[in-house]
Design a protein around this motif. Structure first.
Motif, PDB file in Angstrom:
ATOM      1  N   GLY A   1       0.824  -1.200   0.000  1.00  0.00           N
ATOM      2  CA  GLY A   1       0.000   0.000   0.000  1.00  0.00           C
ATOM      3  C   GLY A   1       0.853   1.241   0.000  1.00  0.00           C
ATOM      4  O   GLY A   1       1.350   1.659  -1.039  1.00  0.00           O
ATOM      5  N   GLN A   2       1.060   1.807   1.177  1.00  0.00           N
ATOM      6  CA  GLN A   2       1.866   3.027   1.285  1.00  0.00           C
ATOM      7  C   GLN A   2       3.272   2.763   1.826  1.00  0.00           C
ATOM      8  O   GLN A   2       3.994   3.694   2.163  1.00  0.00           O
ATOM      9  CB  GLN A   2       1.151   4.041   2.180  1.00  0.00           C
ATOM     10  N   GLY A   3       3.674   1.493   1.947  1.00  0.00           N
ATOM     11  CA  GLY A   3       5.007   1.168   2.423  1.00  0.00           C
ATOM     12  C   GLY A   3       6.075   1.729   1.500  1.00  0.00           C
ATOM     13  O   GLY A   3       5.871   1.876   0.290  1.00  0.00           O
TER      14      GLY A   3
ATOM     15  N   LEU B   1       5.833  -3.966 -12.077  1.00  0.00           N
ATOM     16  CA  LEU B   1       4.475  -4.306 -11.669  1.00  0.00           C
ATOM     17  C   LEU B   1       4.275  -4.020 -10.182  1.00  0.00           C
ATOM     18  O   LEU B   1       3.204  -3.550  -9.776  1.00  0.00           O
ATOM     19  CB  LEU B   1       4.194  -5.777 -11.980  1.00  0.00           C
ATOM     20  N   ASP B   2       5.317  -4.291  -9.361  1.00  0.00           N
ATOM     21  CA  ASP B   2       5.230  -3.979  -7.937  1.00  0.00           C
ATOM     22  C   ASP B   2       4.962  -2.488  -7.726  1.00  0.00           C
ATOM     23  O   ASP B   2       4.152  -2.108  -6.870  1.00  0.00           O
ATOM     24  CB  ASP B   2       6.526  -4.351  -7.227  1.00  0.00           C
ATOM     25  N   ILE B   3       5.664  -1.667  -8.489  1.00  0.00           N
ATOM     26  CA  ILE B   3       5.505  -0.220  -8.329  1.00  0.00           C
ATOM     27  C   ILE B   3       4.141   0.215  -8.857  1.00  0.00           C
ATOM     28  O   ILE B   3       3.422   1.000  -8.218  1.00  0.00           O
ATOM     29  CB  ILE B   3       6.624   0.540  -9.071  1.00  0.00           C
ATOM     30  N   ALA B   4       3.758  -0.288 -10.015  1.00  0.00           N
ATOM     31  CA  ALA B   4       2.482   0.102 -10.621  1.00  0.00           C
ATOM     32  C   ALA B   4       1.300  -0.300  -9.746  1.00  0.00           C
ATOM     33  O   ALA B   4       0.305   0.438  -9.642  1.00  0.00           O
ATOM     34  CB  ALA B   4       2.344  -0.521 -12.007  1.00  0.00           C
ATOM     35  N   LEU B   5       1.396  -1.467  -9.106  1.00  0.00           N
ATOM     36  CA  LEU B   5       0.310  -1.953  -8.253  1.00  0.00           C
ATOM     37  C   LEU B   5       0.461  -1.489  -6.808  1.00  0.00           C
ATOM     38  O   LEU B   5      -0.237  -1.973  -5.927  1.00  0.00           O
ATOM     39  CB  LEU B   5       0.235  -3.485  -8.314  1.00  0.00           C
TER      40      LEU B   5
ATOM     41  N   VAL C   1       9.109   4.126  -3.733  1.00  0.00           N
ATOM     42  CA  VAL C   1      10.562   4.267  -3.680  1.00  0.00           C
ATOM     43  C   VAL C   1      10.928   5.749  -3.574  1.00  0.00           C
ATOM     44  O   VAL C   1      10.392   6.586  -4.306  1.00  0.00           O
ATOM     45  CB  VAL C   1      11.240   3.675  -4.937  1.00  0.00           C
ATOM     46  N   LYS C   2      11.822   6.056  -2.632  1.00  0.00           N
ATOM     47  CA  LYS C   2      12.398   7.401  -2.510  1.00  0.00           C
ATOM     48  C   LYS C   2      13.900   7.254  -2.273  1.00  0.00           C
ATOM     49  O   LYS C   2      14.408   6.147  -2.079  1.00  0.00           O
ATOM     50  CB  LYS C   2      11.761   8.173  -1.349  1.00  0.00           C
ATOM     51  N   GLY C   3      14.595   8.374  -2.259  1.00  0.00           N
ATOM     52  CA  GLY C   3      16.029   8.358  -1.997  1.00  0.00           C
ATOM     53  C   GLY C   3      16.416   9.425  -0.994  1.00  0.00           C
ATOM     54  O   GLY C   3      15.710  10.424  -0.817  1.00  0.00           O
TER      55      GLY C   3
END
Length: 346
Positions: free
Chosen positions: A262-264, A281-285, A290-292
């Protein structure tokens, strides 16, 4: 003065004698009190396709230091400092410090395209004196010692923003992936912000450091075959953020399995030799985001340093002499170091 300089011709360090630099209008001349070793410094010696840019050769390594002002240039920014001030600073130079990228992203992306990084493309801080840009320097807050605060000016700023920029609320779960030089500071920041922390590492001495820094749980991911299952059970479905402080691609590959869907968040801090592989697909769903985080700009340096002083955030610093820098690098490569290692100058 003496300087530990990397030479591309033989891929080794040499303890050389070089001239003491003169400060330009916008610079201050600093007598280095402490210079500490960062994993990025070790990237000089190993193959890497992650964008490490070298310049002059040989070049003094080191981009993390504190010291005492000896003299200043004639410019307005430099004149804000006086002889004897204890200061810390960041390593980006030759940028404008004023464009939107310099203010809000990173000096590496300055619109001038002229940025250089001390310790890589210009002489760094494992030398007795250095000139630094006054715009990227600050006087140390009360309570920070010029001989022990050096790790805060790369590792500290990076670790602070690695935690703060996750934008979590007190009581949420965060995983510190790697509990060494960066991670042990990240754990301290996380606990000061009221977060619950799981420390992950493959070195027992790093996990012991994590416990001392207040981690609620720690797991040796090389020895405990069920560590992922245990993390999911403890956190009721996964951590709210996993902050990866390591240079291990495998540890990045492991992170998605312990992040709450979800928002992890996966926070990228450490830089492996190989490019990361993320599943689109993980990112799209929205399995995770991901941040830096990095060593910041002069604009977000001060909040990190002042937070460190206020909450008594202290690096575990083992000290050496300038001639011992090759030994420090060997200890880092062998994963035998605890916390941060630094040279304290007389």
């Amino acid at each position: 003065m003496r300087a530990q300089q990397y030479d591309q011709r033989d891929n080794k360090l040499h303890l050389n004698e070089i001239p003491v630099p003169e400060p330009r209008e916008h610079e201050i001349l600093v007598k280095i009190a402490c210079a500490s070793l960062c994993h990025s410094d070790v990237m000089h010696f190993e193959p890497n396709d992650q964008g490490l840019i070298l310049g002059q050769n040989p070049v003094t390594i080191g981009h993390e230091a504190t010291g005492t002002v000896i003299s200043t240039g004639s410019g307005e920014a430099a004149k804000k400092f006086k002889e004897g001030d204890g200061v810390g600073f960041l390593c980006a130079v030759e940028c404008c410090f004023d464009c939107a990228n310099c203010r809000t992203v990173h000096n590496s992306w300055c619109v001038t395209g002229k940025t250089k990084i001390q310790g890589f493309s210009l002489n760094g801080y494992f030398q007795e004196y250095a000139v630094v840009d006054a715009r990227a320097a600050m006087v140390l807050p009360e309570g920070l010692d010029v001989k022990t605060a050096a790790p805060l000016f790369c590792a500290g700023v990076t670790a602070y923003h690695g935690i703060e920029d996750c934008e979590l609320q007190a009581g949420q779960w965060i995983a510190a992936v790697g509990c060494g030089g960066l991670g042990h500071l990240g754990i301290q920041y996380a606990k000061a912000m009221g977060l619950k922390v799981i420390g992950l590492d493959i070195a027992e001495q790093a996990l012991e450091e994590a416990r001392r820094c207040g981690a609620d749980h720690v797991f040796n991911t090389a020895k405990d075959q069920d560590w992922k299952k245990k993390v999911l059970e403890i956190t009721n479905g996964g951590v709210d953020a996993a902050v990866n402080f390591t240079a291990s691609k495998r540890s990045y590959d492991d992170c998605p399995s312990i992040i709450k869907p979800g928002q992890g968040l996966l926070m990228v801090v450490g830089i492996p030799r190989e490019p990361l592989q993320l599943n689109a697909l993980d990112i799209a769903l929205r399995r995770y985001r991901v941040k830096g985080a990095n060593n910041g700009t002069c604009y977000n340096m001060r909040p990190a340093i002042e937070f460190s002083a206020k909450h008594n955030i202290r690096p575990h610093l083992t000290t050496y002499k300038l001639e011992d820098v090759p030994d420090m690098i060997e200890l880092m490569n062998s994963h035998k170091a605890q916390g941060r290692m630094g040279v304290v100058f007389d």
